[in-house]
Design a protein around this motif. Structure first.
Motif, PDB file in Angstrom:
ATOM      1  N   ALA A 134       0.821  -1.217   0.000  1.00 54.35           N
ATOM      2  CA  ALA A 134       0.000   0.000   0.000  1.00 54.35           C
ATOM      3  C   ALA A 134       0.849   1.259   0.000  1.00 54.35           C
ATOM      4  N   VAL A 135       2.079   1.158  -0.514  1.00 53.31           N
ATOM      5  CA  VAL A 135       2.972   2.312  -0.476  1.00 53.31           C
ATOM      6  C   VAL A 135       2.355   3.512  -1.194  1.00 53.31           C
ATOM      7  N   ALA A 136       1.757   3.248  -2.328  1.00 54.80           N
ATOM      8  CA  ALA A 136       1.196   4.337  -3.132  1.00 54.80           C
ATOM      9  C   ALA A 136       0.061   5.050  -2.421  1.00 54.80           C
ATOM     10  N   SER A 137      -0.631   4.336  -1.509  1.00 62.21           N
ATOM     11  CA  SER A 137      -1.798   4.929  -0.851  1.00 62.21           C
ATOM     12  C   SER A 137      -1.499   5.366   0.581  1.00 62.21           C
ATOM     13  N   TYR A 138      -0.198   5.433   0.918  1.00 61.80           N
ATOM     14  CA  TYR A 138       0.177   5.814   2.281  1.00 61.80           C
ATOM     15  C   TYR A 138      -0.428   7.159   2.680  1.00 61.80           C
ATOM     16  N   THR A 139      -0.302   8.145   1.802  1.00 61.82           N
ATOM     17  CA  THR A 139      -0.834   9.470   2.104  1.00 61.82           C
ATOM     18  C   THR A 139      -2.345   9.434   2.277  1.00 61.82           C
ATOM     19  N   ASP A 140      -3.001   8.625   1.409  1.00 61.43           N
ATOM     20  CA  ASP A 140      -4.463   8.510   1.510  1.00 61.43           C
ATOM     21  C   ASP A 140      -4.879   7.875   2.828  1.00 61.43           C
ATOM     22  N   ILE A 141      -4.135   6.842   3.243  1.00 51.17           N
ATOM     23  CA  ILE A 141      -4.437   6.172   4.513  1.00 51.17           C
ATOM     24  C   ILE A 141      -4.280   7.150   5.674  1.00 51.17           C
ATOM     25  N   LYS A 142      -3.191   7.892   5.653  1.00 52.95           N
ATOM     26  CA  LYS A 142      -2.916   8.870   6.715  1.00 52.95           C
ATOM     27  C   LYS A 142      -3.998   9.943   6.758  1.00 52.95           C
ATOM     28  N   ASN A 143      -4.397  10.426   5.584  1.00 51.83           N
ATOM     29  CA  ASN A 143      -5.452  11.447   5.520  1.00 51.83           C
ATOM     30  C   ASN A 143      -6.778  10.915   6.041  1.00 51.83           C
ATOM     31  N   ASP A 144      -7.073   9.646   5.714  1.00 52.19           N
ATOM     32  CA  ASP A 144      -8.326   9.043   6.187  1.00 52.19           C
ATOM     33  C   ASP A 144      -8.336   8.930   7.704  1.00 52.19           C
ATOM     34  N   ILE A 145      -7.188   8.510   8.274  1.00 49.33           N
ATOM     35  CA  ILE A 145      -7.094   8.366   9.727  1.00 49.33           C
ATOM     36  C   ILE A 145      -7.288   9.726  10.394  1.00 49.33           C
ATOM     37  N   GLU A 146      -6.615  10.749   9.882  1.00 49.42           N
ATOM     38  CA  GLU A 146      -6.714  12.074  10.485  1.00 49.42           C
ATOM     39  C   GLU A 146      -8.120  12.651  10.338  1.00 49.42           C
ATOM     40  N   ALA A 147      -8.774  12.347   9.212  1.00 46.12           N
ATOM     41  CA  ALA A 147     -10.149  12.820   9.024  1.00 46.12           C
ATOM     42  C   ALA A 147     -11.078  12.173  10.047  1.00 46.12           C
ATOM     43  N   GLU A 148     -10.850  10.874  10.324  1.00 47.58           N
ATOM     44  CA  GLU A 148     -11.672  10.181  11.315  1.00 47.58           C
ATOM     45  C   GLU A 148     -11.422  10.744  12.714  1.00 47.58           C
ATOM     46  N   ILE A 149     -10.150  11.036  13.023  1.00 45.31           N
ATOM     47  CA  ILE A 149      -9.833  11.617  14.328  1.00 45.31           C
ATOM     48  C   ILE A 149     -10.534  12.961  14.492  1.00 45.31           C
ATOM     49  N   ARG A 150     -10.467  13.804  13.460  1.00 42.22           N
ATOM     50  CA  ARG A 150     -11.114  15.121  13.529  1.00 42.22           C
ATOM     51  C   ARG A 150     -12.610  14.984  13.764  1.00 42.22           C
TER      52      ARG A 150
END
Length: 304
Positions: free
Chosen positions: A211-227
């Motif tokens: 999932a290297v290519a989607s690392y940024t997407d995964i991180k953004n999804d996690i932060e969106a859920e936290i917010r």
């Protein structure tokens, strides 16, 4: 209701009492109306020998113990005299207990205290906050908030950091208690309130999942859920905050780095009474957090 009504101030070293009393006075003066200010209860817990007699010998002698207690009480009264000028109804007591943390908690129960304030166990030249078994036991067992203060004044335009764990729904009640308590301290000190959420470091192994290519997407999804989760908690708590700081990494390391950068007046973290400082934002990292944080530290217990 997070306003302090009874404040238990614990004197452990007379030489370190200046900022302890100054901060206690500031907390009281900023809370409530003129006729409804919190009440200050000052205590010290002693258990010591004298001359060539050990503590067991003193314990066995009622008259010797009374003599030592009386001398200690006189010293404490002299120490709090300046504080009595501002707070004439201040109560003062000296307790005899081999385990000072037990004496503190007994006094807190009798005083119906909402907050325990004491100096942090700090080695000069180090940033260690908690160094003694008594400090650890106090934080582990206290059913009320504990504030460990350092020998420095609160900044006029200060900042308070409140660490949250939003990944486990079982911590919802603790998160709400943290937010309300931190917001009350921010109001009292006229400080900004910033919220901190650390989330797991997954970059090292995300490649193994292809999932290297989607690392940024995964991180953004996690932060969106936290917010989103923080937004829900803040709405439930009915509080306001300045910034939400989201950082990937080990909770203790994240909090330590943010404290170094933000230089807050106070850090507020959660505990579980009688089971140790915990919560997923800490897990087994509590010792690292408590030893690393150089600001005043407030521990808030999970609601019963």
């Amino acid at each position: 209701e997070n306003r302090v009504r009874n404040l238990l101030v614990v004197v452990t070293d007379p030489k370190e009492s200046r900022y302890l009393f100054e901060k206690a006075a500031q907390l009281v003066q900023a809370n409530g109306k003129a006729n409804d200010k919190p009440k200050i209860h000052v205590i010290q817990v002693i258990h010591e020998g004298v001359a060539d007699l050990n503590v067991k010998a003193i314990d066995a002698s009622t008259s010797l113990k009374s003599f030592i207690l009386s001398a200690a009480e006189s010293q404490l009264e002299e120490l709090v005299e300046p504080l009595r000028v501002k707070f004439p109804d201040l109560e003062c007591a000296t307790l005899w207990n081999a385990r000072s943390w037990e004496g503190i908690l007994h006094a807190a129960e009798r005083a119906e205290a909402d907050l325990i304030v004491k100096t942090a166990g700090v080695d000069h030249g180090l940033s260690t906050v908690v160094r003694t078994p008594d400090d650890w036991n106090l934080l582990r067992h206290s059913p009320i908030a504990v504030m460990l203060v350092k020998e420095s004044a609160w900044a006029a335009d200060g900042k308070i950091l409140c660490a949250l764990d939003v990944f486990d729904d079982e911590h919802t009640s603790l998160n709400l208690a943290l937010l309300r308590r931190a917001a009350e301290f921010a109001r009292t000190l006229d400080a900004d309130l910033d919220l901190v959420c650390a989330y797991p470091l997954f970059e090292p192994w995300v490649g193994e999942l292809g999932a290297v290519a989607s690392y940024t997407d995964i991180k953004n999804d996690i932060e969106a859920e936290i917010r989103e989760r923080v937004g829900d908690l803040v709405a439930q708590a009915g509080i306001e905050y300045q910034l939400l700081l989201l950082e990937e990494g080990h909770p203790a390391q994240v909090l330590t780095q943010l404290v170094e950068l933000a230089e807050p007046s106070m850090v507020v973290i959660g505990t579980h009474a009688r089971t140790g400082v915990s919560g997923a934002i800490m897990g087994n990292t509590s010792e690292r957090i408590l030893h690393a944080v150089s600001a005043d530290l407030v521990t808030v217990p999970a609601p019963a």
